[in-house]
Design an enzyme around this catalytic site. Structure first.
Site, PDB file in Angstrom:
ATOM      1  N   HIS A 146       0.950  -1.282  -0.014  1.00  0.00           N
ATOM      2  CA  HIS A 146       0.143  -0.077  -0.099  1.00  0.00           C
ATOM      3  C   HIS A 146       0.812   1.148   0.073  1.00  0.00           C
ATOM      4  CE1 HIS A 146      -3.095   2.952   1.287  1.00  0.00           C
ATOM      5  NE2 HIS A 146      -3.921   1.919   0.993  1.00  0.00           N
ATOM      6  N   HIS A 147       0.491   2.264  -0.913  1.00  0.00           N
ATOM      7  CA  HIS A 147       1.392   3.466  -1.173  1.00  0.00           C
ATOM      8  C   HIS A 147       1.521   4.194   0.269  1.00  0.00           C
ATOM      9  CE1 HIS A 147       3.694   6.059  -3.334  1.00  0.00           C
ATOM     10  NE2 HIS A 147       3.282   5.816  -4.563  1.00  0.00           N
ATOM     11  N   SER A 148       0.441   3.984   1.086  1.00  0.00           N
ATOM     12  CA  SER A 148       0.820   4.805   2.445  1.00  0.00           C
ATOM     13  C   SER A 148       1.944   4.377   3.258  1.00  0.00           C
ATOM     14  CB  SER A 148      -0.166   4.739   3.299  1.00  0.00           C
ATOM     15  OG  SER A 148      -0.650   3.396   3.703  1.00  0.00           O
TER      16      SER A 148
END
Length: 496
Positions: A146-148
């Site tokens: 996940h990019h977070s």
């Protein structure tokens, strides 16, 4: 107990503003990187290696927790126990498909990841084991994050910290030295040899140019984000809702030596050449699809589409620092996360008789952008909007920036030598991303003497994405040949 070590007792860390943005419905962005291996996957070795590295990293052993009872609650990273078996996935694939057309089977499986939600009750990463041979590799693993959790540059550095040099399995791999990104005064000015007054005047002029270009770029960025300035609809631009559609990841291996040959022949940078190749390839695709003809002299007219380029502004820890971070399971003072600014880069779609013209134009654009602090100010302004008006307003501005541009573009530098992952030599690195509102993302990743071109496409918009890959390969070939002719003429002139 956490596999690979106990959970470090550290204070919970707030999710960064950019990380919070990636939680929004229109920005559920993920990074998917495929790594081709030179040998079949040794699953026990992979499991042990992941437990000793990735599973010990603070971000890869944390979940996002939101206390809804707090006023103005913001998500935090909270350490948790990691069960490696939850994160290493060995799918059951059709043996007939993997044997009859293994490359398509690999491509189809990676594409299917863009349609599957991640389990947010555990750390937001997965390793998918695809243990069958393809045209370029004996097996592959796909890492989805996940990019977070972090930006692409940090992710690549972290993965490299999990690898070892193929020539020396006990040593970390070597990366090329980083160049300064935005010099105020070019080193070619020779300021040291000039009179102090002249040098000061040149510095003042360059500072004024930097300020003016920054003001212009930030104004264009704001106008784009609020919808006053937008790219016209074309065959390259996605339609509303493209961020929710399935994505396909296709790639092609290009020669880094060919790219460097063009760079040396034209006295520019590798990034300039890649921008020029992209412009040439998109032009070929656009005019073939539309059948349009430019009136008058083709070299003097063009159609412009813009690309959103994400710029990592956070100093990325070196791979030695990241290796130490995973060994200890603590940050150890190293920064991590998402601190991203944006730039808008135009691509000119045109029919040039001389293929080198695509690189010349790209070089001018790149040099212009180097004399601007656009990425710094876009990050700062986005951060201010978030603090003053909240995450919804910041997300709306970011969404406007993406929907009013045509594509995303990125270029990352990888190791110059072959590396081992859990004992397996890596033969290629193919990263991609999905979840943002663009139908086309162009990504270049260098590794050893190759450049892997990866296109992330909305399948409904680019059903002929493999033909678009051909356009990139053909554009490099034509530009390389033109640069060779130019070099030969220059050599003949010098010899004469």
């Amino acid at each position: 107990m956490e596999e690979g070590g106990s959970v470090a007792e550290e204070e919970d860390e707030p999710v960064s503003p950019t990380g919070r943005l990636f939680r929004e419905p229109n920005f559920r962005c993920h990074i998917v990187s495929v790594f081709g291996l030179a040998a079949p996957v040794d699953l026990p070795a992979l499991r042990a290696g992941v437990a000793a590295t990735l599973a010990r990293h603070p971000r890869f052993s944390s979940v996002q927790v939101l206390n809804e009872f707090e006023k103005d609650a913001r998500p935090k990273w909270v350490r948790t126990a990691v069960n490696v078996d939850d994160h290493i996935i060995v799918p059951e694939l059709d043996p007939a498909a993997t044997s009859s057309n293994p490359d398509k089977a690999l491509e189809d499986y990676v594409a299917s990841l863009s349609t599957r939600a991640m389990d947010h009750s555990i750390p937001l990463w997965e390793i998918h084991v695809l243990d069958f041979p393809t045209a370029e590799a004996a097996a592959a693993v796909a890492l989805r994050v996940h990019h977070s959790v972090g930006d692409g540059v940090s992710m690549l550095s972290l993965f490299m910290a999990c690898t070892r040099s193929a020539s020396d399995p006990g040593a970390l791999p070597s990366l090329p030295p980083r160049r300064r990104r935005w010099p105020l005064v070019s080193s070619s000015t020779g300021a040291a040899a000039l009179d102090a007054v002249v040098a000061l005047a040149m510095w003042a002029v360059s500072l004024l140019v930097l300020a003016w270009h920054t003001v212009v770029d930030v104004a264009c960025f704001v106008a784009t984000a609020v919808g006053l300035l937008g790219d016209a609809p074309t065959v390259l631009k996605g339609e509303e809702g493209t961020e929710f559609r399935p994505k396909r990841f296709v790639n092609r291996t290009l020669s880094l030596d060919d790219v460097k040959f063009v760079k040396n022949a034209l006295s520019c940078t590798v990034n300039d050449v890649l921008l020029g190749i992209t412009s040439a390839a998109l032009s070929r695709y656009y005019f073939r699809k539309t059948g349009e003809r430019l009136s008058g002299e083709s070299d003097r007219q063009s159609i412009t589409v813009r690309s959103a380029v994400l710029v990592n502004l956070r100093p990325t820890p070196g791979i030695q620092a990241l290796a130490s971070m995973m060994e200890s399971g603590k940050h150890n003072g190293s920064s991590w996360g998402n601190k991203i600014g944006y730039m808008l880069i135009p691509f000119h779609l045109a029919k040039h008789d001389d293929p080198i013209e695509y690189v010349r134009r790209a070089t001018k654009v790149a040099r212009r952008k180097k004399s601007s602090m656009e990425s710094v100010f876009t990050f700062w302004s986005g951060d201010m909007v978030l603090k003053l008006f909240g995450i919804k307003a910041a997300a709306a501005l970011c969404y406007g920036m993406f929907t009013n541009t045509t594509l995303s573009f990125s270029n990352m530098v990888g190791p110059t030598e072959q590396v081992l992952f859990c004992g397996n030599p890596i033969v290629y690195i193919a990263p991609g991303t999905y979840g943002h509102p663009h139908a086309l993302t162009v990504h270049y990743q260098s590794y050893m003497n190759t450049v892997k071109l990866v296109l992330t496409v909305d399948e409904s918009r680019f059903p002929d994405c493999h033909q678009l890959l051909d356009d990139f390969a053909e554009s490099l070939r034509l530009i390389r040949e033109a640069a060779s002719r130019k070099s030969d003429k220059a050599h003949d002139g010098t010899a004469g």
